[in-house]
Design an enzyme around this catalytic site. Structure first.
Site: not given
Ligand code: LLP
Length: 411
Positions: A310, A340
């Site tokens: 992240r 690296c």
């Molecule tokens: N529902 C759907 C359709 C989603 O695409 C996502 C997250 C969630 C729920 C859950 O969202 P949350 O409550 O966790 O914000 N890798 C990124 C975050 C990517 C989110 C992708 N979709 C990070 O580390 O910030």
């Protein structure tokens, strides 16, 4: 869940340095109580309406964590066949599983149909038609929601902004009614819900409100055409405090939404990921070396961008604290990993004690998109994970071995 006692950092009743010595580092350490509290905050906040909280399994899919949530009554939001497998393996009721994703393959759709999941969140006509054909062959009726793109700016990092026009997700909200009318003509499809997810790490209530208003307007228009929406799935996205953000609580979200969704008699589905598991975990690492180069101080630790991507991918901030506070002055320094690449850092420009070899550091809020986005880059074995429950700690995922690195490759 995280506090200092006599200058030692504890997760619940266990000092993290003790876990570092016992299980090695890098190590993801989770608090069971915090996961339960975060889930219950949603349940309590939405208790006055019919609701289903579907944990977004992409944020963290460890079996032990999924089981905690399943035992609390949670459902799951999945985005792949692999996530469906994990959800079923953890014992979730298929009727509490919703399936999002713009690129579900035919094999994944068949797997989900055979598993009798609750609902498919559909994002294109081609997907809808494929689902209709597959359901017909299996003699099933597929419940669907269209994922609408409400064209709302969630004011978050552009990589995790998903509900603005120009993004690949969903269908434009202006065309929603036409999509639903077409869906009613397909024999093996039942349009039963509506879905939207506008982004992640959202720290204001307003974007959720704007999106919910668009959703409600479509629900009302559909009801005039005789299409009754039973599930309003508003996605996930609630942010957490990594640094100084003041993200709304589930209660704040519920309060804001209650006005907009007044009159909706169906079930409200939410898909939180980060706000359930994000702040429940620290990533513990150990200082390997320290050095000064061109007036800059570096702590080189044994966790890298393969463990927590992240910071480099989203320029995300994770607070870093020593596991044992030494009586030493703080200096400005970068905490970097062994990989690296110059992009391999956990934190930059931090004021921290000039720790020495073998001392432990904890990166906070590593529970969401931490382990689940980790990799074996630089042929590093993926970290171990530990769950703390009061004064007990159990290993919930073993550290990978060198043999694991080559186990799938041709001999
Ligand atoms: N529902 C759907 C359709 C989603 O695409 C996502 C997250 C969630 C729920 C859950 O969202 P949350 O409550 O966790 O914000 N890798 C990124 C975050 C990517 C989110 C992708 N979709 C990070 O580390 O910030």
């Amino acid at each position: 869940m995280l506090n200092y006692r006599n200058n030692r950092l504890f997760v619940e009743g266990v000092p993290v340095s003790r876990l570092g010595k016992r299980f090695g580092t890098p190590l993801f350490i989770y608090s069971k109580k915090r996961i339960e509290d975060n889930y219950n905050a949603y349940r309590n906040a939405f208790s006055s309406v019919k609701n289903l909280i579907c944990f977004a399994n992409k944020s963290n899919s460890n079996r032990a964590l999924l089981k905690i949530l399943k035992n609390l009554g949670s459902g799951v939001d999945i985005t792949s066949g692999g996530e469906l497998y994990r959800a079923l393996d953890a014992g979730f009721n298929p009727k509490k599983i919703v399936y999002a994703g713009i690129g579900k393959t035919e094999a994944e759709i068949i797997y989900a149909l055979k598993s009798d999941i609750l609902m498919f969140n559909v994002e294109s006509i081609e997907e809808l038609e494929l689902l209709n054909r597959a359901a017909g062959r299996l003699k099933k009726k597929a419940l669907i929601a269209f994922r609408i793109n409400p064209n709302v700016d969630p004011h978050t990092h552009h990589y995790i902004t998903t509900g603005k026009s120009g993004s690949k997700f969903g269908i434009p909200y202006e065309q929603a009614v036409a999509f639903y009318c077409y869906a009613t003509t397909l024999e093996n499809i039942e349009p039963a819900g509506i879905h939207c997810h506008i982004g992640s790490q959202i720290t204001e209530v307003k974007p959720f409100l704007l999106a919910a208003k668009r959703v409600k307007k479509i629900i009302d228009e559909l009801s005039l055409c005789g299409i009754r929406i039973r599930y309003a799935d508003l996605g996930g996205g609630l942010g957490i405090r990594y640094r100084n953000e003041n993200a709304p609580t589930p209660k704040g979200l519920a309060r804001a939404l209650s006005g907009v969704l007044k009159g909706f008699r169906g079930t409200i589905i939410l898909e939180p990921g980060r706000s359930i598991v994000g702040d429940t975990c620290v990533l513990l690492s150990q200082v390997t070396y320290r050095k000064r180069v061109a007036d800059k101080n570096y702590l080189i630790v044994d966790a890298g961008m393969n463990d927590l991507i992240r910071p480099t991918l989203y320029e995300a901030y994770h607070d870093i604290v020593p596991a044992e506070r030494p009586a030493r002055a703080k200096v400005r320094l970068d905490v970097v990993g062994p990989i690296c690449e110059t992009g391999d850092f956990i934190g930059k420009d931090r004021m921290l004690p000039w720790l020495g070899q073998g001392e432990f550091l904890a990166a906070k809020c590593a529970g969401a998109y931490g382990f689940s986005m980790s990799s074996q880059y630089n042929s590093r074995t993926r970290a171990a994970e530990v769950l703390v429950d009061g004064s007990k700690a159990v290993l919930i995922r073993k550290r990978e071995t060198y043999a694991d690195l080559v186990s799938k490759e041709r001999r």
